[in-house]
Design a protein around this motif. Structure first.
Motif, short mmCIF file in Angstrom:
data_model
loop_
_atom_site.label_atom_id
_atom_site.label_comp_id
_atom_site.label_asym_id
_atom_site.label_seq_id
_atom_site.Cartn_x
_atom_site.Cartn_y
_atom_site.Cartn_z
N PHE A 1 -4.56 5.92 3.27
CA PHE A 1 -3.53 4.79 3.24
C PHE A 1 -3.65 3.76 4.25
O PHE A 1 -3.28 2.53 4.10
CB PHE A 1 -2.05 5.61 3.32
N PRO B 1 11.14 14.19 7.80
CA PRO B 1 9.58 13.97 7.98
C PRO B 1 9.27 12.66 8.27
O PRO B 1 9.96 11.71 7.94
CB PRO B 1 8.96 14.27 6.41
N VAL B 2 8.21 12.51 9.09
CA VAL B 2 7.78 11.16 9.55
C VAL B 2 6.19 10.97 9.16
O VAL B 2 5.51 11.70 9.32
CB VAL B 2 7.77 10.87 10.93
N ASN C 1 11.21 5.31 8.27
CA ASN C 1 12.69 5.90 7.80
C ASN C 1 13.47 6.40 9.13
O ASN C 1 14.54 6.24 9.09
CB ASN C 1 12.28 7.09 6.77
N THR D 1 6.42 4.53 -2.23
CA THR D 1 6.66 3.24 -2.33
C THR D 1 6.26 2.28 -3.45
O THR D 1 7.01 1.58 -3.73
CB THR D 1 6.02 2.80 -1.12
N GLY E 1 12.06 13.30 -1.03
CA GLY E 1 11.59 12.98 -2.49
C GLY E 1 11.78 14.16 -3.28
O GLY E 1 11.91 15.31 -2.80
N ALA F 1 0.81 -1.30 -0.20
CA ALA F 1 -0.15 -0.05 0.24
C ALA F 1 0.83 1.26 0.18
O ALA F 1 2.05 1.20 0.47
CB ALA F 1 -0.94 0.05 1.28
N GLU G 1 9.79 17.61 -3.10
CA GLU G 1 8.27 17.48 -2.92
C GLU G 1 7.76 18.00 -1.52
O GLU G 1 8.54 18.00 -0.63
CB GLU G 1 7.82 16.17 -3.27
N THR H 1 1.28 5.73 -0.07
CA THR H 1 0.89 7.08 -0.40
C THR H 1 1.52 7.81 -1.81
O THR H 1 1.70 8.76 -2.25
CB THR H 1 1.38 8.22 0.55
N GLY H 2 2.26 6.66 -2.58
CA GLY H 2 2.89 7.02 -3.79
C GLY H 2 4.16 6.90 -4.12
O GLY H 2 4.61 5.94 -4.93
N1 F0G Z 1 8.91 11.61 2.87
C1 F0G Z 1 8.38 11.13 1.58
C2 F0G Z 1 8.58 11.83 0.25
C3 F0G Z 1 7.74 9.96 1.42
O1 F0G Z 1 7.17 9.11 0.51
C4 F0G Z 1 7.47 9.34 2.85
C5 F0G Z 1 6.72 7.87 3.08
C6 F0G Z 1 8.08 9.94 3.95
C7 F0G Z 1 8.63 11.03 3.74
C8 F0G Z 1 7.74 9.09 5.52
O2 F0G Z 1 8.71 8.02 5.74
O3 F0G Z 1 6.88 6.55 6.32
O4 F0G Z 1 9.18 6.00 6.68
O5 F0G Z 1 8.06 7.88 7.98
N2 F0G Z 1 6.02 7.34 2.12
C9 F0G Z 1 5.26 6.05 1.93
C10 F0G Z 1 4.88 5.73 0.65
C11 F0G Z 1 4.33 5.87 3.15
O6 F0G Z 1 3.91 5.06 0.47
O7 F0G Z 1 5.29 6.20 -0.24
P1 F0G Z 1 8.16 6.85 6.78
#
Ligand code: F0G
Length: 400
Positions: free
Chosen positions: A172, A224-225, A230, A126, A365, A121, A334, A123-124
């Protein structure tokens, strides 16, 4: 071994498992590495430079040369904020986000295990990353995306790399719950960050930061969380390098969330290790629009154990930090990534960050992941004829 972070129950490395069978908590790969840091020096600049710390079979590696991303000092922002600021530019990975690090190791593990179908699953980002690495490895790939809430660039990548894209009527957290159920029923191998091998790849961000700084720790790492993988991964990497004796100090891990999606900050404010879920998360930073992060227990441990911090930022603060980074330092990220810079500014203003601190913001990103938000934040281009007089008059005017 794979180990439960809560009750320490242990499992074999080749068991396909996402949660502890005894207590239900999240898992991590435990490893014991004993090598001199000198061996890393002559190797190619990818995460596989640190292959001794990657618990997978080297002969099965699936890689697009991820890692080795730029580490840029930001002179203007450093001066303005009275700190020493570096950014780790994860948008320079092959599909434009840090997810590629985790996916390289996760897909390598999938090769080892001999699975046929992978899924997530997302948010984009992954999904974009999984689609690319699954294509390279030759797996069937299924991705579940919250309908209408995925930035255009990410959707284009997932579709174009040949993933089967399912647009879920839900957010999500709901998509992750159903795909996890599918994985538990063994219909697919799950490559969300609940899979502990994903985080093994992502911990290399921590390795590279320490290596770049000449085997010294910064005072603080800010990022960011969202689903909280991460921050957990980077802290794991830092701890492994520290335990290997490569450096003397560890950084304060500082996690930033959007005001409308802040289950970790809610817990931090109550000094709790249990996240406080947000039922209907909302933010312009769709990448981190998450209300119930699966790795919350690891993330909160990272924050508390490192004497770190956690804070929210508003969508307006995110957008203005995104623009500032792009227009003062030339680094295009982003919205979610800019939460780290927005958080830095807020914590400096609050006096939480000391003058002169050496800080690394992880920008996760690339700007082009979400072109629509970027375009909406700018004035429309001026339409003109190809006429030299008109061009001259425009150049004579001062820009706004
Ligand atoms: N920054 C970006 C650009 C992300 O795509 C994500 C998470 C995070 C920060 C946060 O990282 O989840 O490890 O705390 N994206 C996920 C996705 C959830 O599905 O692409 P995280």
């Amino acid at each position: 071994m794979i180990e439960c972070v809560y009750c320490n129950e242990r499992y074999d490395n080749d068991e396909i498992i996402y949660n502890c069978k005894k207590c239900g908590s999240v898992l991590e790969v435990s490893l014991d590495v004993n090598v001199s840091k000198d061996i890393f020096e002559s190797r190619k600049d990818t995460l596989w430079k640190y292959k001794e710390f990657m618990p997978v079979d080297e002969s099965k590696i699936v890689s697009l040369d991820e890692g080795g991303t730029p580490f840029c000092k930001c002179e203007k922002l450093s001066k303005e904020l009275d700190v020493e600021l570096y950014v780790k530019v994860e948008g320079s990975n092959p599909t434009g986000s840090f997810k590629d690090r985790g996916m390289s190791v996760g897909i390598t593990k999938a090769m080892e295990l001999g699975v046929d179908i992978v899924g997530c699953a997302s948010t984009g980002n992954t999904s974009a990353s999984l689609a690319a690495y699954a294509a390279r490895a030759g797996f069937r790939c299924i991705v579940l995306l919250p309908s209408g809430k995925v930035a255009l660039g990410k959707l284009a990548q997932a579709m174009f790399h040949g993933a089967e894209v399912l647009s879920v009527n839900g957010n999500f957290d709901e998509a992750l719950e159903v795909v996890t159920q599918l994985a538990l029923e063994k219909h697919l191998y799950l490559l969300n960050s609940i899979n502990p091998y994903r985080l093994e790849g992502q911990k290399s961000i921590g390795f590279e930061i320490i290596h770049e700084l000449g085997w010294e720790s910064p005072d603080r790492i800010i990022l960011p969380v969202g689903n909280a993988g991460n921050i957990s991964a980077i802290w794991k990497g830092i701890t492994e390098f520290y335990n290997a004796g490569y450096m003397k100090d560890k950084p304060m891990m500082t996690g930033i969330q959007a005001e409308g999606a802040c289950p970790i900050v809610n817990a931090f404010r109550k000094n709790s290790r249990d996240m406080i879920p947000v039922e209907n998360p909302e933010t312009i930073a769709t990448a981190i629009r998450i209300g119930a992060p699966v790795s919350s227990i690891k993330a909160l441990s990272a924050i508390y154990d490192s004497n770190g911090y956690s804070e929210t930022v508003t969508d307006d603060e995110i957008l203005s930090a995104q623009k500032e980074l792009a227009q003062k330092e030339g680094i295009g990220v982003e919205p979610a990534s800019a939460a780290s810079i927005a958080g830095l500014k807020k914590l400096v203003n609050q006096g939480e960050i000391d003058k002169g601190e050496k800080i690394v913001c992880v920008v996760t990103g690339h700007l082009l992941k979400d072109p629509q938000t970027a375009i909406d934040a700018c004035a429309k281009p001026t339409q003109i004829d190809a006429d030299i007089e008109k061009l001259r008059s425009i150049l004579m005017k001062k820009p706004n």
